[in-house]
Design a protein around this motif. Structure first.
Motif, PDB file in Angstrom:
ATOM      1  N   LEU A  94      56.529 -20.956  -7.517  1.00  0.00           N
ATOM      2  CA  LEU A  94      56.100 -22.193  -6.883  1.00  0.00           C
ATOM      3  C   LEU A  94      54.619 -22.434  -7.127  1.00  0.00           C
ATOM      4  O   LEU A  94      53.795 -21.535  -6.965  1.00  0.00           O
ATOM      5  CB  LEU A  94      56.376 -22.113  -5.372  1.00  0.00           C
ATOM      6  CG  LEU A  94      56.005 -23.346  -4.549  1.00  0.00           C
ATOM      7  CD1 LEU A  94      56.797 -24.576  -4.993  1.00  0.00           C
ATOM      8  CD2 LEU A  94      56.248 -23.066  -3.064  1.00  0.00           C
ATOM      9  N   GLY A  95      54.317 -23.666  -7.508  1.00  0.00           N
ATOM     10  CA  GLY A  95      52.935 -24.095  -7.664  1.00  0.00           C
ATOM     11  C   GLY A  95      52.577 -25.040  -6.533  1.00  0.00           C
ATOM     12  O   GLY A  95      53.182 -24.983  -5.453  1.00  0.00           O
ATOM     13  N   PRO A  96      51.632 -25.937  -6.767  1.00  0.00           N
ATOM     14  CA  PRO A  96      51.234 -26.891  -5.733  1.00  0.00           C
ATOM     15  C   PRO A  96      52.418 -27.759  -5.281  1.00  0.00           C
ATOM     16  O   PRO A  96      53.258 -28.142  -6.097  1.00  0.00           O
ATOM     17  CB  PRO A  96      50.177 -27.746  -6.423  1.00  0.00           C
ATOM     18  CG  PRO A  96      49.624 -26.859  -7.497  1.00  0.00           C
ATOM     19  CD  PRO A  96      50.795 -26.057  -7.967  1.00  0.00           C
ATOM     20  N   TYR A  97      52.444 -28.041  -3.972  1.00  0.00           N
ATOM     21  CA  TYR A  97      53.497 -28.900  -3.434  1.00  0.00           C
ATOM     22  C   TYR A  97      53.037 -29.533  -2.136  1.00  0.00           C
ATOM     23  O   TYR A  97      52.070 -29.079  -1.525  1.00  0.00           O
ATOM     24  CB  TYR A  97      54.799 -28.119  -3.216  1.00  0.00           C
ATOM     25  CG  TYR A  97      54.770 -27.168  -2.033  1.00  0.00           C
ATOM     26  CD1 TYR A  97      55.257 -27.567  -0.792  1.00  0.00           C
ATOM     27  CD2 TYR A  97      54.269 -25.880  -2.155  1.00  0.00           C
ATOM     28  CE1 TYR A  97      55.230 -26.700   0.298  1.00  0.00           C
ATOM     29  CE2 TYR A  97      54.245 -25.010  -1.072  1.00  0.00           C
ATOM     30  CZ  TYR A  97      54.726 -25.435   0.153  1.00  0.00           C
ATOM     31  OH  TYR A  97      54.695 -24.590   1.234  1.00  0.00           O
ATOM     32  N   VAL A  98      53.743 -30.586  -1.717  1.00  0.00           N
ATOM     33  CA  VAL A  98      53.549 -31.187  -0.402  1.00  0.00           C
ATOM     34  C   VAL A  98      54.921 -31.343   0.252  1.00  0.00           C
ATOM     35  O   VAL A  98      55.909 -31.590  -0.422  1.00  0.00           O
ATOM     36  CB  VAL A  98      52.832 -32.565  -0.450  1.00  0.00           C
ATOM     37  CG1 VAL A  98      51.406 -32.426  -0.934  1.00  0.00           C
ATOM     38  CG2 VAL A  98      53.592 -33.562  -1.291  1.00  0.00           C
ATOM     39  N   GLY A  99      54.939 -31.170   1.549  1.00  0.00           N
ATOM     40  CA  GLY A  99      56.187 -31.257   2.294  1.00  0.00           C
ATOM     41  C   GLY A  99      56.340 -30.024   3.165  1.00  0.00           C
ATOM     42  O   GLY A  99      55.403 -29.235   3.325  1.00  0.00           O
ATOM     43  N   GLU A 100      57.531 -29.868   3.713  1.00  0.00           N
ATOM     44  CA  GLU A 100      57.819 -28.724   4.570  1.00  0.00           C
ATOM     45  C   GLU A 100      57.584 -27.420   3.817  1.00  0.00           C
ATOM     46  O   GLU A 100      57.903 -27.330   2.629  1.00  0.00           O
ATOM     47  CB  GLU A 100      59.282 -28.772   5.037  1.00  0.00           C
ATOM     48  CG  GLU A 100      59.594 -29.921   5.975  1.00  0.00           C
ATOM     49  CD  GLU A 100      58.955 -29.751   7.337  1.00  0.00           C
ATOM     50  OE1 GLU A 100      58.985 -28.633   7.891  1.00  0.00           O
ATOM     51  OE2 GLU A 100      58.405 -30.745   7.842  1.00  0.00           O
ATOM     52  N   PRO A 101      57.058 -26.397   4.489  1.00  0.00           N
ATOM     53  CA  PRO A 101      56.913 -25.089   3.836  1.00  0.00           C
ATOM     54  C   PRO A 101      58.272 -24.579   3.362  1.00  0.00           C
ATOM     55  O   PRO A 101      59.300 -24.883   3.963  1.00  0.00           O
ATOM     56  CB  PRO A 101      56.357 -24.188   4.943  1.00  0.00           C
ATOM     57  CG  PRO A 101      55.750 -25.123   5.929  1.00  0.00           C
ATOM     58  CD  PRO A 101      56.543 -26.399   5.856  1.00  0.00           C
ATOM     59  N   THR A 102      58.262 -23.813   2.264  1.00  0.00           N
ATOM     60  CA  THR A 102      59.503 -23.275   1.717  1.00  0.00           C
ATOM     61  C   THR A 102      59.387 -21.772   1.517  1.00  0.00           C
ATOM     62  O   THR A 102      58.312 -21.270   1.187  1.00  0.00           O
ATOM     63  CB  THR A 102      59.873 -23.958   0.377  1.00  0.00           C
ATOM     64  OG1 THR A 102      61.079 -23.366  -0.123  1.00  0.00           O
ATOM     65  CG2 THR A 102      58.775 -23.802  -0.669  1.00  0.00           C
ATOM     66  N   ASP A 103      60.499 -21.084   1.723  1.00  0.00           N
ATOM     67  CA  ASP A 103      60.571 -19.646   1.438  1.00  0.00           C
ATOM     68  C   ASP A 103      60.815 -19.402  -0.044  1.00  0.00           C
ATOM     69  O   ASP A 103      60.723 -18.282  -0.519  1.00  0.00           O
ATOM     70  CB  ASP A 103      61.708 -18.992   2.228  1.00  0.00           C
ATOM     71  CG  ASP A 103      61.456 -19.023   3.724  1.00  0.00           C
ATOM     72  OD1 ASP A 103      60.272 -19.056   4.124  1.00  0.00           O
ATOM     73  OD2 ASP A 103      62.437 -19.018   4.490  1.00  0.00           O
ATOM     74  N   HIS A 104      61.176 -20.457  -0.774  1.00  0.00           N
ATOM     75  CA  HIS A 104      61.588 -20.315  -2.173  1.00  0.00           C
ATOM     76  C   HIS A 104      60.380 -20.374  -3.099  1.00  0.00           C
ATOM     77  O   HIS A 104      60.180 -21.336  -3.842  1.00  0.00           O
ATOM     78  CB  HIS A 104      62.629 -21.372  -2.527  1.00  0.00           C
ATOM     79  CG  HIS A 104      63.796 -21.373  -1.587  1.00  0.00           C
ATOM     80  ND1 HIS A 104      64.703 -20.350  -1.531  1.00  0.00           N
ATOM     81  CD2 HIS A 104      64.161 -22.253  -0.638  1.00  0.00           C
ATOM     82  CE1 HIS A 104      65.597 -20.608  -0.592  1.00  0.00           C
ATOM     83  NE2 HIS A 104      65.288 -21.754  -0.033  1.00  0.00           N
ATOM     84  N   THR A 105      59.568 -19.315  -3.046  1.00  0.00           N
ATOM     85  CA  THR A 105      58.371 -19.266  -3.880  1.00  0.00           C
ATOM     86  C   THR A 105      58.671 -18.679  -5.249  1.00  0.00           C
ATOM     87  O   THR A 105      57.955 -18.934  -6.206  1.00  0.00           O
ATOM     88  CB  THR A 105      57.260 -18.460  -3.195  1.00  0.00           C
ATOM     89  OG1 THR A 105      57.756 -17.162  -2.893  1.00  0.00           O
ATOM     90  CG2 THR A 105      56.802 -19.145  -1.904  1.00  0.00           C
ATOM     91  N   ILE A 106      59.744 -17.899  -5.355  1.00  0.00           N
ATOM     92  CA  ILE A 106      60.223 -17.357  -6.628  1.00  0.00           C
ATOM     93  C   ILE A 106      61.696 -17.713  -6.754  1.00  0.00           C
ATOM     94  O   ILE A 106      62.483 -17.439  -5.841  1.00  0.00           O
ATOM     95  CB  ILE A 106      60.060 -15.814  -6.697  1.00  0.00           C
ATOM     96  CG1 ILE A 106      58.594 -15.403  -6.558  1.00  0.00           C
ATOM     97  CG2 ILE A 106      60.681 -15.265  -7.978  1.00  0.00           C
ATOM     98  CD1 ILE A 106      57.706 -15.738  -7.738  1.00  0.00           C
ATOM     99  N   ILE A 107      62.070 -18.330  -7.869  1.00  0.00           N
ATOM    100  CA  ILE A 107      63.465 -18.712  -8.104  1.00  0.00           C
ATOM    101  C   ILE A 107      63.914 -18.124  -9.441  1.00  0.00           C
ATOM    102  O   ILE A 107      63.352 -18.462 -10.487  1.00  0.00           O
ATOM    103  CB  ILE A 107      63.641 -20.247  -8.124  1.00  0.00           C
ATOM    104  CG1 ILE A 107      63.233 -20.848  -6.764  1.00  0.00           C
ATOM    105  CG2 ILE A 107      65.074 -20.619  -8.483  1.00  0.00           C
ATOM    106  CD1 ILE A 107      63.308 -22.367  -6.714  1.00  0.00           C
TER     107      ILE A 107
END
Length: 152
Positions: free
Chosen positions: A56-69
């Protein structure tokens, strides 16, 4: 159409060489999320070095647990393998879907190519069922081409 008014703004952000790549990517996420009402989560994933996974790089919105997919897992992981746009009008109908939030109804993922190689993608979640059109795809392909120009 909103996309035509956003294109020059994307180009302006990309041209801000006084900012880091991540700062510019975050500005693009904010621009899209703020101006397109059915874009509820906007982020970038990039290939994680030599590993067959996305980070995961830069993002906006709800936090996510999916930092590595891992490649192949979820919509983003499938795009990492297929090298093709993936528009999901109804996430509940997808078998290989990683839920980030129960409010998400649809998703669009567009790959970013650099010298013909898939190096990452833009991922957008929507809380609106089936909101994405071919215009979204063309606009996001434009955004990805712009992003590729500052990644190299």
């Amino acid at each position: 159409m909103i996309f035509e008014t956003l294109k020059p703004q994307v180009e302006t952000i990309i041209a801000q060489t006084n900012k880091t790549v991540d700062e510019r990517l975050l500005s693009i996420c904010e621009l899209l999320e703020n101006h397109i009402d059915y874009y509820n989560w906007v982020g970038f994933y990039f290939k994680n070095g030599d590993k067959n996974e996305l980070k995961l790089g830069p993002y906006v919105g709800e936090p996510t647990d999916h930092t590595i997919i891992p490649f192949g897992k979820g919509i983003c992981g499938q795009v990492a393998l297929s090298n093709k746009n993936f528009v999901v009008p109804d996430v509940s109908a997808q078998d290989n879907y990683i839920a980030c939030s129960i409010t998400v109804k649809a998703e669009i993922v567009i790959p970013i190519f650099l010298n013909g190689e898939n190096i990452g993608q833009i991922d957008i979640d929507s809380n609106t069922p089936d909101p994405f059109s071919s215009e979204d795809e063309r606009f996001l392909e434009f955004v990805c081409e712009q992003v590729a120009s500052i990644i190299g």
